[in-house]
Write a protein that holds these residues in place. Sequence first.
Motif, PDB file in Angstrom:
ATOM      1  N   LEU A 151       0.830  -1.204   0.000  1.00 10.13           N
ATOM      2  CA  LEU A 151       0.000   0.000   0.000  1.00 10.13           C
ATOM      3  C   LEU A 151       0.866   1.257   0.000  1.00 10.13           C
ATOM      4  CD1 LEU A 151      -2.869   1.266   0.276  1.00 10.13           C
ATOM      5  CD2 LEU A 151      -2.571   1.113   2.746  1.00 10.13           C
ATOM      6  N   LEU A 152       1.865   1.300   0.889  1.00  5.05           N
ATOM      7  CA  LEU A 152       2.744   2.467   0.988  1.00  5.05           C
ATOM      8  C   LEU A 152       3.601   2.632  -0.266  1.00  5.05           C
ATOM      9  CD1 LEU A 152       3.899   2.181   4.709  1.00  5.05           C
ATOM     10  CD2 LEU A 152       2.361   3.888   3.744  1.00  5.05           C
ATOM     11  N   ARG A 153       4.029   1.496  -0.839  1.00 10.04           N
ATOM     12  CA  ARG A 153       4.855   1.576  -2.053  1.00 10.04           C
ATOM     13  C   ARG A 153       4.061   2.190  -3.203  1.00 10.04           C
ATOM     14  NH1 ARG A 153       7.186   2.844  -5.520  1.00 10.04           N
ATOM     15  NH2 ARG A 153       8.861   1.926  -6.745  1.00 10.04           N
ATOM     16  N   MET A 154       2.789   1.795  -3.340  1.00  5.27           N
ATOM     17  CA  MET A 154       1.953   2.354  -4.400  1.00  5.27           C
ATOM     18  C   MET A 154       1.667   3.837  -4.158  1.00  5.27           C
ATOM     19  SD  MET A 154      -0.762  -0.714  -5.189  1.00  5.27           S
ATOM     20  CE  MET A 154      -1.529   0.175  -6.554  1.00  5.27           C
ATOM     21  N   MET A 155       1.774   4.258  -2.890  1.00  2.00           N
ATOM     22  CA  MET A 155       1.577   5.669  -2.548  1.00  2.00           C
ATOM     23  C   MET A 155       2.883   6.456  -2.595  1.00  2.00           C
ATOM     24  SD  MET A 155      -1.079   5.494   0.629  1.00  2.00           S
ATOM     25  CE  MET A 155      -2.794   5.018   0.404  1.00  2.00           C
ATOM     26  N   ASN A 156       3.973   5.775  -3.051  1.00  2.00           N
ATOM     27  CA  ASN A 156       5.298   6.414  -3.139  1.00  2.00           C
ATOM     28  C   ASN A 156       5.822   6.856  -1.781  1.00  2.00           C
ATOM     29  OD1 ASN A 156       5.546   6.377  -6.124  1.00  2.00           O
ATOM     30  ND2 ASN A 156       3.795   7.785  -6.019  1.00  2.00           N
ATOM     31  N   GLU A 157       5.470   6.075  -0.744  1.00  2.00           N
ATOM     32  CA  GLU A 157       5.991   6.334   0.600  1.00  2.00           C
ATOM     33  C   GLU A 157       7.013   5.246   0.928  1.00  2.00           C
ATOM     34  OE1 GLU A 157       5.425   8.838   2.490  1.00  2.00           O
ATOM     35  OE2 GLU A 157       3.706   9.784   1.537  1.00  2.00           O
TER      36      GLU A 157
END
Length: 642
Positions: free
Chosen positions: A135-141
């Motif tokens: 989830l965070l990777r897809m949000m560029n976090e």
Amino acid sequence: MTYYSIMFNNMKKSFKNYYIYIMSTVFSVLIFYLFCSIKYNTQIISAINASDKVTTVFSATSYVVLIFSLIFIWYSNSFFVKKRKKEIALYSLLGLKKKKIGRMLFGENMIIAVISLVIGIAVGTLFSKLFVMLLLRMMNEFIYVSFSFSIEAARDTVIFFFIIFLFASFHSYRIIYKVKLIELFTSARKREKAFKTRPIFALISLGLVIYGYSLSQHMVSSMFVINVFLVLGSVIAGTYGLFSYFLVFMVRVLKKRKKTFYKGNNILAISNIAYRIKSHTVTFATIAVLSASTIASLGMVDSVYYDFKSNEAENYPYSFTYNYVDEELNNKVLDIVNSNKTNDLIGSIKIDRAKVSVKINYDFETQLSEWNLGAVNTYYIISNSAFNKMMEIRGMDKGVELKDDECVINYSSLMLYDMNKLKDYTMDVFTDKIPKKVLTIKEVYKQAMVRNGYDPEYLVVSDKVYNEYIGGGAETNSFYGINVTKPLQSKELADEIEKVIPEETKFETYYYHFRDANETYVVLLFAAFFIGIVFLISTGSIIYFKLITEANDEKDRYTILKKIGVSKKDITRSIKKQILMMFLLPLIVGLFHSGFALSAFNKVLNAHILTPVIITMVGYTVIYFIYYYLTVNYYKKIILKK
């Protein structure tokens, strides 16, 4: 032997019937736990800017999963009770009171509940870190995610699913008390009455679906909301009618076509379908509607996200934008950019624009008229040379050379209408002080020009025409745009620039605008994907339970066929054809429904849907056919068992 030992022995013997049910409930528990764990995850809340949005969407998703789980578990329990009516009748004959039989079934349900909750929460805990990281990777976090067990999520999962199983268990208990002993013995012997063919109702049902399909392709109008309800109502009603009347009608037609009916083992498959069709109509229609809803929802969210990522360069023109003040401020900002170690400067530009009124000479009724494009609207004009420099800085090959009677329209890619049809038409351009000029639309580009996202419409005109409007006193203002090499890693740079930018300049950054929009789309994508998977697994399980229950009832009929000389090979082919038709019919109808729904969606939002829709439909079909394979194998074991 106590009734507790009977209960455990029954569960061991019936495990093949239970494992699909347990798998489905475990997955529902798993998804609910994962979404609850994210809702309570402090790392997510601190890392994501739109944490309230995430909590709201994931909470809503959790409750949707709960509602569907309640329906599925309730439905599945009813199947198991009906399947075991003869067994329950034997217990009654042996002296067990209904109260104890009810307790036994209640105990079985509670054991399944405990197994589902333990496995679902355990697997959810193991995969929660991976889920959060994705989830965070897809949000560029890019942050470290620690492994954790959410007590709050586990508490909510246990409480809600325990209540669901309690309701389903009491429902089973009630069925046993209501049914008489003789009914329990004779339930399996009840034969379905022949379903009457009603060609008029069949044609009406087909007409309703066709009407809904046709109306869905003309949704964009002042009656949009009414049209939505008309489409949904006609298609859903038509779907139930198709399976109740049109399907029966088609089966009767197949039976009358002797070449088809007597070819190979078709006689076995078609006869069995005709015999059982009445009990399947509602189930088929429900699964078709659910499949269409699932595929359409997933396809829409996938398309929006895909469109958002595909049009990133068009939606977000500059890394930093603000109202032009003076060159001193621009130099300060450029000094900060040049001193940054992460990003390099690509280029910067001062954007001058003038406000004009336009009227597009679009003299016939089309979809565009619904968006008031035939009226007088306000546009901003920029010069040809400025436009070409802007495209160069943005790395886009869209430079043009315009004559004095030509123009290029630029409109935001986030707008709902499609202006590409305006190419080669003319438009009147004027102000209060300058007479109208008639310009031919040479090109139409769907892209933001200055601001991120919803930018107003821009008109590119020749330098000579632009200067005429400036000299004629057209209202003007200016912006300053800067592009850097790594805008997704420009948070610190954006914060540093903001310190020297006056508040009234309306400073905008690629990083914050893109991050907020991306987080919203990713959260919706995750929610839609996992709800879709829950729906798919539940609908596949419902068909599985229904056909396996039917297999036990049909065993005697197939035994007779074996005795009169029908080979196992022919019986197996007949079973495969019969079950394939049972699975294919709701899937095909669901795919058609979702295809027209997504086509309507494309007409409304003008999104790129082909690639994400194909991926969604293929993925759904593959998982759906896994249930077909499982059903065929177990159906054969029941029928061919000696």
